[in-house]
Every structure is written in structure tokens, then in C-alpha cells.
Design an enzyme around this catalytic site. Structure first.
Site, short mmCIF file in Angstrom:
data_model
loop_
_atom_site.label_atom_id
_atom_site.label_comp_id
_atom_site.label_asym_id
_atom_site.label_seq_id
_atom_site.Cartn_x
_atom_site.Cartn_y
_atom_site.Cartn_z
N TYR A 192 18.30 29.61 7.58
CA TYR A 192 17.16 30.36 8.10
C TYR A 192 17.15 30.33 9.63
O TYR A 192 17.38 29.28 10.24
CB TYR A 192 15.85 29.73 7.60
CG TYR A 192 15.57 30.00 6.14
CD1 TYR A 192 15.42 31.29 5.66
CD2 TYR A 192 15.45 28.94 5.25
CE1 TYR A 192 15.15 31.52 4.31
CE2 TYR A 192 15.18 29.15 3.91
CZ TYR A 192 15.03 30.46 3.45
OH TYR A 192 14.77 30.68 2.13
N LYS A 229 0.86 -1.19 0.00
CA LYS A 229 0.00 0.00 0.00
C LYS A 229 0.89 1.24 0.00
O LYS A 229 2.11 1.13 0.16
CB LYS A 229 -0.95 -0.03 1.19
CG LYS A 229 -0.28 0.04 2.54
CD LYS A 229 -1.29 -0.20 3.65
CE LYS A 229 -0.62 -0.26 4.98
NZ LYS A 229 -1.14 0.65 5.98
#
Ligand SMILES: Cc1ncc(COP(=O)(O)O)c(C=O)c1O
Length: 364
Positions: free
Chosen positions: A256, A35
Site C-alpha cells: 500500500y 495484569k
């Protein structure tokens, strides 16, 4: 020149891991769980490595169709069954086994007009409280299904909530056995953690096991055990290259938010991989990265397209040096996906499944 990031799916590793799981539950047949597009590996790409499975377990009809398109003629199990009455007809056409976990799915079957009888896996909620009939309601569901002409074969399944931890599987096994001991039909009981950690307890009680994560080479119970300790090999490598170098002095910050500050002179390698590639943004300073096969640490924040790595352990590294984000480096060193996931406060499953569309993938 394309951007240097690349994911590699390792066919021999998938085959090896499947064999490893079989070894842990030698009497059981194996549904390889594919899956979520084979846990992000790609059904078509993982197929070759997993084709010795006895069957494939999927989530939806599209995944089942893709397996049939690969000419897989063997068993396919729709784990959560049908989401809509119209899907029953497609189950017949594709020759699927399908889960039945709620009254509404039995109602759908009862109302379904078909020439072809269905093979179903009736699911017990033995304690996980996700899908399935409670032990009290399970036999009534079985009796009702058994009376339907639309149903040819009823197998029995349950799913473990704590196979990877101290609570274990005994309480759920007891709940399952108490209700099903005299019912006919095959049993499918176990995920990867159950197979690897409780294979002996499952012996002779599970005709089918349903391993997912282990076949892709991640330890279901990390950090208690590593993939290597379970004898598993990485099914996927995510690799890239250094595309920039910065020389820092004490007090310089990186990225950042300036979340990392150099405490002395250091070289930083900028690697072409960021959260838009599926690398987890929550990885923080210290997350391991292999540069030319040598363990280094990521520093600063993950950005959309780049991460920054402290090159101190590998002074020879420079522009174009190989960066292994997880999996196997070209020198053969392994960086377990579980370690990277752990740094981000998540699990290997999520990283595999989140590999971004923009990352090119090769199969070897
Ligand atoms: C019903 C069912 N069986 C088997 C599996 C495979 O579990 P794992 O990947 O932990 O082996 C899953 C995965 O979530 C599942 O939902």
C-alpha cells in the site's frame, strides 16, 4: 491447513527471568505482575513459568479469580485496589491484598461491614502524580486506615516514574523514606527497571518488588540496555511463514502506498502476519524479521494480514520458510521484541499486550 501464524509462550524462559529478577533483589519477595492478562501472555499460560513467585499482582478481580481457579493459594495484590464498594466483599472471599490510593477507597472501607479484616497496601504518590496520597497527606491516610476495625494490616507502596532513565529513583525514595521511616508495615517499592538498575539502593528498603516486563523477557530500559544484556530470555515468540514470493526489478514498488521501491532485482517474501495479528502497523522499512533464523528487513507498509520482507540475505528461503516476528527462531536466533517495538516508536509492553485474539498460542 490453518493459517501458519503462531505465538509460543516459553515456560522455562519465564522461570529463568523470574530467577534473574530475584538475583537482582535477593532479599525481597517478588510480586510477579500479571495484569493485562500477564502482559498478553495469558495468565493461565504464564502461570507455570511464574509459579515460584511469592505473589501475583493484578489489576482487577477477574484476574485474581483466574489465579485462584489455577489453585494459587498464595498472596494476590490488587494493584489499584477496589473500583467499587461491592468489590471489598470479593476481596475478602478471594483473600486479596488491595491497594488504597485515594480517600474514596478509605471511605469505602470505613463503611464496609465485614467479619474479615483487610490487608491493604497504602500507596504514596512520591512524584509520579498518577495514583496515591501525596507525602503531605500520606500519614493522615495511614492514621485513618489504622483506626479502622476493617483493616488488619497496612503495608506501604510507591511506584517509580524514572527507574529506567537518568532521573533515577533517589528523589522518590527520599520522599517515601522521609514520610514512612517510622511507620510499621512492609514496603513494596519497585518495578522491573528499579530492580534491575537500582537493586542495591533498594536492598533492605523493599520487602516486596513488583517486576512485570522483565519477567516476560523485555528490557525495561531499551535501547540503553538490551534484554540479553540483562540476562533475560524472550517469554513469547511470534512466528509465521512465507506464503508468497515476488521477484522485483529496479523501480518496482511494494505494498500500500508504494512506500518501498526496489533499486535492483530482489526477492520479496510475503509473511502471514499483519496488524490484525498485533504486529504494529507503524513498523517501517528496515524493521528486523528473522527468515529461517537469518536477520532480514521488512519493506513497505504493514497490512492487515501480511508483511513483506527483503529475502536478499537468505537466498534459499522460499514458500513455507519460517519467519520470526519476535522471540526465538527454531534455529535458536533471537529477535528481541524491544527492537521491533522500537521500530514502531513504541515499547515491548505494547506489542505483548496487543497480541491479537486470532493468533493461536501454544505453551512450551
Ligand atoms: C504499580 C505497578 N507496579 C509494578 C508494575 C510493573 O512494572 P514493569 O512492567 O515496568 O516492571 C506496574 C506496571 O505498570 C505498576 O503499575
Amino acid at each position: 491447513m490453518p493459517r501458519p501464524i503462531l505465538a509460543t509462550i516459553h515456560t522455562p524462559a519465564l522461570a529463568h527471568n523470574l530467577a534473574r529478577v530475584r538475583h537482582a533483589a535477593p532479599d525481597a519477595r517478588v510480586w510477579a505482575v500479571v495484569k493485562a492478562n500477564a502482559y498478553g501472555h495469558g495468565i493461565e499460560r504464564a502461570f507455570e513459568g511464574l509459579r515460584s513467585a511469592d505473589g501475583f499482582a493484578v489489576l482487577d478481580l477477574d484476574e485474581a479469580r483466574r489465579l485462584r481457579a489455577l489453585d494459587w493459594r498464595g498472596p494476590i495484590l490488587l494493584l489499584e485496589g477496589c473500583f467499587d464498594a461491592r468489590d471489598l466483599e470479593l476481596c475478602s472471599r478471594l483473600g486479596l491484598w488491595h491497594g488504597v490510593h485515594c480517600t474514596e477507597q478509605i471511605d469505602m472501607l470505613a463503611a464496609h461491614k465485614t467479619q474479615l479484616a483487610h490487608r491493604v497496601f497504602l500507596k504514596m504518590n512520591s512524584g509520579m502524580n498518577r495514583l496515591g496520597f501525596t507525602p503531605e497527606r500520606f500519614r493522615a491516610a495511614w492514621t485513618r486506615l489504622n483506626a479502622l476495625l476493617q483493616v488488619e494490616e497496612i503495608s506501604l507502596m510507591t511506584h517509580f516514574s524514572d527507574a529506567d532513565g537518568p532521573k533515577g529513583i533517589a528523589h522518590q525514595m527520599a520522599a517515601f523514606d522521609a514520610v514512612t521511616h517510622d511507620l510499621p508495615g512492609e514496603r513494596s517499592l519497585s518495578n522491573s527497571a528499579g530492580v534491575l538498575r537500582h537493586g542495591k539502593a533498594l536492598a533492605e528498603r523493599s520487602d516486596w518488588v513488583r517486576p512485570g516486563i522483565a519477567v516476560y523477557g523485555s528490557a525495561p530500559d531499551f535501547p540503553l540496555n538490551s534484554a540479553a544484556a540483562w540476562g533475560l530470555q524472550p517469554g513469547m515468540t511470534l512466528a509465521s511463514k512465507i506464503i508468497g514470493i515476488q521477484q522485483l526489478v529496479a523501480g518496482d514498488t511494494v505494498g500500500y502506498g508504494s512506500s518501498f521501491t526496489a533499486d535492483g532485482p530482489m526477492r520479496i517474501g510475503v509473511v502471514a502476519c499483519g496488524y490484525a495479528d498485533g504486529y504494529p502497523r507503524h513498523c517501517s522499512t528496515g524493521t528486523p524479521v528473522l527468515i529461517n533464523g537469518v536477520r532480514c528487513r521488512m519493506v513497505g507498509r504493514v497490512s492487515m494480514d501480511m508483511i513483506t520482507v527483503d529475502l536478499t540475505p537468505v537466498p534459499a528461503a522460499g514458500m513455507g520458510s519460517e519467519a520470526t516476528l519476535w522471540g526465538r527462531s527454531s534455529t535458536g536466533e533471537i529477535l528481541p521484541i524491544d527492537e521491533v517495538a522500537h521500530s514502531a516508536g513504541t515499547v515491548g509492553y505494547e506489542l505483548m499486550c496487543a497480541l491479537a485474539q486470532r493468533v493461536p498460542v501454544v505453551v512450551e
